[in-house]
Design a protein around this motif. Structure first.
Motif, PDB file in Angstrom:
ATOM      1  N   MET A   1      67.550   5.905  16.262  1.00 14.05           N
ATOM      2  CA  MET A   1      66.540   6.516  15.400  1.00 14.05           C
ATOM      3  C   MET A   1      66.102   7.855  15.978  1.00 14.05           C
ATOM      4  O   MET A   1      66.501   8.214  17.066  1.00 14.05           O
ATOM      5  CB  MET A   1      65.353   5.578  15.272  1.00 14.05           C
ATOM      6  N   ALA A   2      65.269   8.542  15.227  1.00 12.21           N
ATOM      7  CA  ALA A   2      65.059   9.911  15.652  1.00 12.21           C
ATOM      8  C   ALA A   2      63.730  10.466  15.170  1.00 12.21           C
ATOM      9  O   ALA A   2      63.139   9.975  14.220  1.00 12.21           O
ATOM     10  CB  ALA A   2      66.181  10.774  15.102  1.00 12.21           C
ATOM     11  N   SER A   3      63.310  11.498  15.848  1.00  8.03           N
ATOM     12  CA  SER A   3      62.141  12.234  15.376  1.00  8.03           C
ATOM     13  C   SER A   3      62.618  13.437  14.570  1.00  8.03           C
ATOM     14  O   SER A   3      63.734  13.896  14.733  1.00  8.03           O
ATOM     15  CB  SER A   3      61.322  12.702  16.573  1.00  8.03           C
ATOM     16  N   VAL A   4      61.750  13.911  13.695  1.00 11.90           N
ATOM     17  CA  VAL A   4      62.099  15.061  12.865  1.00 11.90           C
ATOM     18  C   VAL A   4      60.971  16.067  12.973  1.00 11.90           C
ATOM     19  O   VAL A   4      59.803  15.682  12.999  1.00 11.90           O
ATOM     20  CB  VAL A   4      62.263  14.642  11.384  1.00 11.90           C
ATOM     21  N   LYS A   5      61.340  17.336  13.085  1.00  6.35           N
ATOM     22  CA  LYS A   5      60.309  18.364  13.180  1.00  6.35           C
ATOM     23  C   LYS A   5      60.642  19.491  12.221  1.00  6.35           C
ATOM     24  O   LYS A   5      61.752  20.016  12.229  1.00  6.35           O
ATOM     25  CB  LYS A   5      60.242  18.884  14.606  1.00  6.35           C
ATOM     26  N   LEU A   6      59.674  19.822  11.393  1.00 14.25           N
ATOM     27  CA  LEU A   6      59.855  20.935  10.469  1.00 14.25           C
ATOM     28  C   LEU A   6      58.968  22.077  10.935  1.00 14.25           C
ATOM     29  O   LEU A   6      57.787  21.867  11.216  1.00 14.25           O
ATOM     30  CB  LEU A   6      59.440  20.553   9.053  1.00 14.25           C
ATOM     31  N   ASN A   7      59.565  23.248  11.021  1.00 20.24           N
ATOM     32  CA  ASN A   7      58.840  24.385  11.523  1.00 20.24           C
ATOM     33  C   ASN A   7      58.869  25.510  10.497  1.00 20.24           C
ATOM     34  O   ASN A   7      59.873  26.179  10.340  1.00 20.24           O
ATOM     35  CB  ASN A   7      59.473  24.834  12.848  1.00 20.24           C
ATOM     36  N   ASN A   8      57.769  25.656   9.759  1.00 20.00           N
ATOM     37  CA  ASN A   8      57.643  26.742   8.789  1.00 20.00           C
ATOM     38  C   ASN A   8      58.844  26.829   7.846  1.00 20.00           C
ATOM     39  O   ASN A   8      59.442  27.880   7.669  1.00 20.00           O
ATOM     40  CB  ASN A   8      57.462  28.068   9.525  1.00 20.00           C
ATOM     41  N   ILE A   9      59.188  25.697   7.245  1.00 21.41           N
ATOM     42  CA  ILE A   9      60.355  25.639   6.356  1.00 21.41           C
ATOM     43  C   ILE A   9      60.024  26.274   5.012  1.00 21.41           C
ATOM     44  O   ILE A   9      59.021  25.936   4.389  1.00 21.41           O
ATOM     45  CB  ILE A   9      60.771  24.169   6.122  1.00 21.41           C
ATOM     46  N   LYS A  10      60.892  27.210   4.588  1.00 16.64           N
ATOM     47  CA  LYS A  10      60.697  27.855   3.292  1.00 16.64           C
ATOM     48  C   LYS A  10      61.947  27.691   2.453  1.00 16.64           C
ATOM     49  O   LYS A  10      63.060  27.611   2.993  1.00 16.64           O
ATOM     50  CB  LYS A  10      60.411  29.345   3.461  1.00 16.64           C
TER      51      LYS A  10
END
Ligand SMILES: Nc1ncnc2c1ncn2[C@@H]1O[C@H](COP(=O)(O)OP(=O)(O)OP(=O)(O)O)[C@@H](O)[C@H]1O
Ligand SMILES: [Mg+2]
Lengths: 371, 287
Positions: A1-10
C-alpha cells in the motif's frame, strides 16, 4: 500500500481551467472520499491520479516517488468505474485474470489470485458467466475483483455505487467498508452521496469549482465547517440559512436581528465584525427543537415528510422564508398547524459575507436530536 | 432478432396491414434481385436452342444438358481461375478488415497531428471511384514490375475497399465505451493488446458487415483483372468467363455455366458471414 501526495495539481482542458491547484496528503491505508457538486472536477482529479489524463501543472507523488507522466500501469493504481467497464466478450474469470495474464504471471498464480478475490467478494459461483448475464450488483463486484487481484498500491473508485438501486447500494457500501478494513488499502473514492462519504471516509475532501474547500474527518466537517458551502453540503436535509444583521458583536456572544425583527442569540465569536454587518445564520434541521426555550421562532407547517423514525417539517416562518426541521417520527403535527420552536445559541453557525465560518464558542458537538 | 420481432404483429390488428405492406415490398425486391440470377442458373442447364426459344422455362428432359459445365471444366482452366479469385478476394478482404480496423481505431482513439487530414482523405476515397486512376495505377504497377501478378490485384483492391471499411468501422469504434479501454490501460495492457484483445473481438459483427460489402465487388470485378493481370496464369473467374464470349459467336452454355459455378464460392463465404452481418447491421440501430 502507499501514501499519495498532491502538490498544487492543476488541470486545464484547452483554455478551460478545471482544477485550480489541489493540495492533498493521503496517508497509507487511508480511505479518502472526494465529494462535491456535479462538474466540480472530482472525476478529473481521479483521472489525473490514475494517469489516464495528463497533469497540466503540479506534482503527484505515490510513495514519495514523483509519478507525473507515468502510465497508469506503472503507477500501481487500479480504477473501478461507475459503468463497471467489464470486457463484454470475456467471462468473469477472464475479466479478472486479463490484466495478470497480460503481464505474464504464470497460470497457477493467476488462478489462485482470482479464486481468492472471487471468494472474498462471493462471486466464485459466477466465474463462467458473461458480464451481460450478471445483475448490476454482481457486475460491480466483478469490477472490484478485477481491481483487487492486481494488488494495487492505490484503489480509485469513481461513483461505483451510483448505478445500483437504493437497498443494494447500502449493502454494497457496508461490504466496501469491510473490504477496506480487511485489505487496509489506500482508497480514493468519488461520490455524490454524502451518506457514503460520511460512512466510508476516514477523511472527506469537499471540492467546489475545482478547488478543495475543506479536508477533514467526517464529524469534523459536520461540526466545524470552514465555509458556508461545506456547511450546506454536509448534512441532510441541508442546513437552513437565514440572512441576519449583527446588532451586538462580541467575542463570546452575538446578538442578531433577522429581517422580520426577531432577535437571535448565538455563541459565536464576532469580535472581528461590526454592528450592522450582514451575516448568514446557519441552523441544522436536527438541532432545532419544538420544546427549546431559547431563540424561539414561530411559524406555520406547510408540509410534513414522514420517514418513519423521524419526520421533516417544512415551516413557513414568514418574511425569512421556509425552514426544515427534523423531528421525532411520532410527532402529531399536521400541515397548517402553528408551531414554535427554538435552537440553543451554541448550536448556531455564522458565516461572514464571503461565506467564511466564524468561530463558534463552546460549540455543542453532540449530534443527537433535542426532543 | 429484435428487428424481426418488429415485423411480427404483436400488439393487436393495427400492425397487420403495415406488416403486409412491408412484406410485399421486401418480396417484390427479392424477386427483382433474384430474377437475373435464376435465369442464369436455369439456363445453364439447358441446350443452346432451348435457351433462345424459351429463356424462362425450366429445363425439361429434352432440353436438359450439362454440356456447358463440361466445356467450362474441361476446355478452360476453371480450377485455376477460381483459385485466383479466391486468393485475391480472401487476401484483399482480410487485409482490408485488419488495416481498416487498425486505422479506424487509431483515427478515433488517438489525437495526433494529421488525424483530420487522414480522415478527410479516406472520406475522399469513398467518393472518388478508384477507376479514375487506372492509368496511373497501371504505370505504377509496370514500374514496380507487378503486372500479371495477383499481388497487383490485391493491392488495388485493398485501396478500393479501405476507405469505406475505415468509415464504417470508425462508427462502430465510437460506440465502444471509452471506459473499456481505460480499464484495460489501468490493467497494464499495452496498446497493441488493447486493440487485438479488447477492440477487435468487439468489432467482429461490424467486420462481417464490412467483409460482405468489400467482398462482392472484388469477386465480380472485371476491370482490374483485365488491365493488370490478363495473363493466363493470373486470370480471375470473371475474366476467365470472358473467353467464351466471342466477337461473333458466344458460347452461351459455357458462359452461363461458368457464372453459375462462380456464384457458389461467394454464396459459401456469404453464409459464413451473414449471421454476423445481420447482427452487425442491427446492433447499431437497435440497442
Ligand atoms: N475532456 C474534457 N475536455 C474539456 N472539459 C472537460 C473534459 N473533461 C471534463 N471537463 C470539464 O471539467 C469539469 C469537471 O468535470 P468532472 O467530470 O471532473 O466533474 P465531476 O466532478 O466528476 O462531476 P460529476 O459529479 O457530474 O461526475 C466539467 O466542467 C467538465 O465539463
Ligand atoms: Mg464524475
Amino acid at each position: 500500500m502507499a501514501s499519495v501526495k498532491l502538490n498544487n495539481i492543476k488541470k486545464r482542458f484547452g483554455d478551460v481551467d478545471v482544477l485550480h491547484g489541489i493540495d492533498l496528503d493521503i496517508k497509507d491505508g487511508e480511505f479518502v472520499v472526494l465529494i462535491g457538486e456535479s462538474g466540480c472536477g472530482k472525476s478529473t482529479l481521479l483521472r489525473l491520479l490514475s494517469g489516464l489524463e495528463d497533469i497540466t501543472e503540479g506534482d503527484l507523488y505515490i510513495d514519495d516517488e514523483r509519478v507525473n507522466g507515468r502510465s497508469p500501469a506503472k503507477r500501481g493504481i487500479a480504477m473501478v468505474f461507475q459503468s463497471y467497464a467489464l470486457y463484454p466478450h470475456m467471462n468473469v474469470f477472464k475479466n479478472m485474470a486479463f490484466g495478470l495474464k497480460i503481464s505474464g504471471k504464470d497460470k497457477a498464480f493467476v488462478n489462485n489470485k482470482v479464486m481468492e478475490a472471487a471468494k472474498k467478494l462471493k462471486i466464485d459461483h459466477l466465474l463462467e458467466r458473461l458480464p451481460r448475464e450478471l445483475s448490476g450488483g454482481q457486475r460491480q463486484r466483478v469490477a472490484i475483483g478485477r481491481a483487487i487481484v492486481r494488488d494495487p498500491k492505490v484503489f480509485l473508485f469513481d461513483e461505483p455505487l451510483s448505478n445500483l438501486d437504493a437497498s443494494l447500494r447500502v449493502q454494497t457500501r457496508v461490504e466496501l467498508g469491510k473490504l477496506h478494513q480487511e485489505l487496509k488499502a489506500t482508497v480514493v473514492y468519488v461520490t455524490h452521496d454524502q451518506v457514503e462519504a460520511m460512512t466510508l471516509g476516514d477523511k472527506i475532501v469537499v471540492m467546489n469549482k475545482g478547488r478543495v474547500e475543506q479536508v477533514g474527518a467526517p464529524l469534523d466537517l459536520y461540526h466545524h465547517p470552514k465555509t458556508q458551502f461545506v456547511a450546506g453540503f454536509i448534512g441532510s436535509p441541508k442546513m437552513n440559512f437565514l440572512k441576519a444583521k449583527i446588532s451586538q458583536s462580541g467575542a463570546e456572544n452575538t446578538q442578531l436581528v433577522l429581517e422580520s425583527g426577531r432577535v437571535i442569540e448565538a455563541s459565536v465569536d464576532t469580535s472581528s465584525l461590526n454592528q450592522g454587518d450582514i451575516v448568514q445564520l446557519g441552523m441544522r434541521p436536527e438541532h432545532m427543537a419544538l420544546n427549546c426555550e431559547s431563540n424561539i421562532v414561530e411559524g406555520k407547517v406547510t408540509l410534513i415528510e414522514h420517514l418513519g423514525e423521524l419526520s421533516y417539517l417544512y415551516v413557513d416562518i414568514g418574511q425569512e422564508g421556509e425552514m426544515v426541521l427534523k423531528v421525532d417520527g411520532d410527532n402529531q403535527h399536521q400541515a397548517g398547524d402553528k408551531i414554535t420552536f427554538g435552537i440553543q445559541p451554541n448550536r448556531l453557525y455564522l458565516f461572514d459575507h464571503q461565506g467564511k465560518a466564524l468561530t463558534r464558542v463552546n460549540a455543542h458537538t453532540s449530534a443527537a436530536i433535542l426532543l | 432478432m429484435k428487428l424481426l420481432n418488429r415485423f411480427i404483429p404483436s400488439s393487436g390488428m393495427r400492425q397487420v396491414p403495415k406488416s403486409v405492406t412491408v412484406h410485399a415490398v421486401l418480396l417484390a425486391y427479392t424477386v427483382i434481385a433474384l430474377f437475373p440470377i435464376i435465369v442464369v442458373v436455369i439456363n445453364a442447364f439447358k441446350e443452346r436452342r432451348a435457351i433462345f426459344r424459351d429463356p424462362l422455362d425450366l429445363p425439361d428432359s429434352d432440353s436438359f444438358t450439362l454440356v456447358g459445365f463440361q466445356q467450362v471444366l474441361l476446355r478452360s482452366d476453371f480450377g485455376l481461375y477460381s483459385w485466383n479469385s479466391l486468393v485475391v478476394t480472401i487476401l484483399a478482404v482480410g487485409l482490408v478488415l485488419l488495416l481498416g480496423a487498425m486505422a479506424a481505431w487509431a483515427l478515433t482513439e488517438y489525437k495526433f497531428k494529421g488525424n483530420l487530414l487522414i480522415t478527410f482523405l479516406f472520406a475522399m476515397g469513398i467518393m472518388i471511384p478508384i477507376r479514375l486512376g487506372t492509368v496511373s495505377i497501371l504505370s505504377l504497377m509496370v514500374n514496380l514490375d507487378l503486372v500479371n501478378t495477383l499481388t497487383a490485384l490485391v493491392l488495388v483492391y485493398i485501396a478500393q475497399g479501405l476507405p469505406l471499411a475505415v468509415y464504417i468501422l470508425s462508427e462502430f469504434v465510437r460506440t465502444i465505451p471509452k471506459e473499456l479501454t481505460e480499464a484495460a490501460r489501468c490493467d497494464s495492457v499495452s496498446e497493441y493488446k488493447i486493440f487485438f484483445c479488447v477492440i477487435l473481438p468487439l468489432l467482429k459483427p461490424a467486420m462481417a458487415t464490412v467483409a460482405v460489402f468489400t467482398m462482392i465487388p472484388i469477386w465480380n470485378d472485371l476491370w482490374f483483372p483485365l488491365i493488370l493481370a490478363p495473363g493466363e496464369e493470373t486470370r480471375t473467374i470473371t475474366l476467365g468467363v470472358q473467353q467464351f464470349v466471342g466477337q461473333y459467336v458466344t458460347d452461351w452454355n459455357s458462359v452461363l455455366s461458368a457464372l453459375t459455378l462462380a456464384i457458389v464460392p461467394v454464396l459459401i463465404l456469404y453464409t459464413i458471414f451473414s449471421r454476423q452481418l445481420i447482427r452487425g447491421l442491427t446492433s447499431g440501430a437497435v440497442k
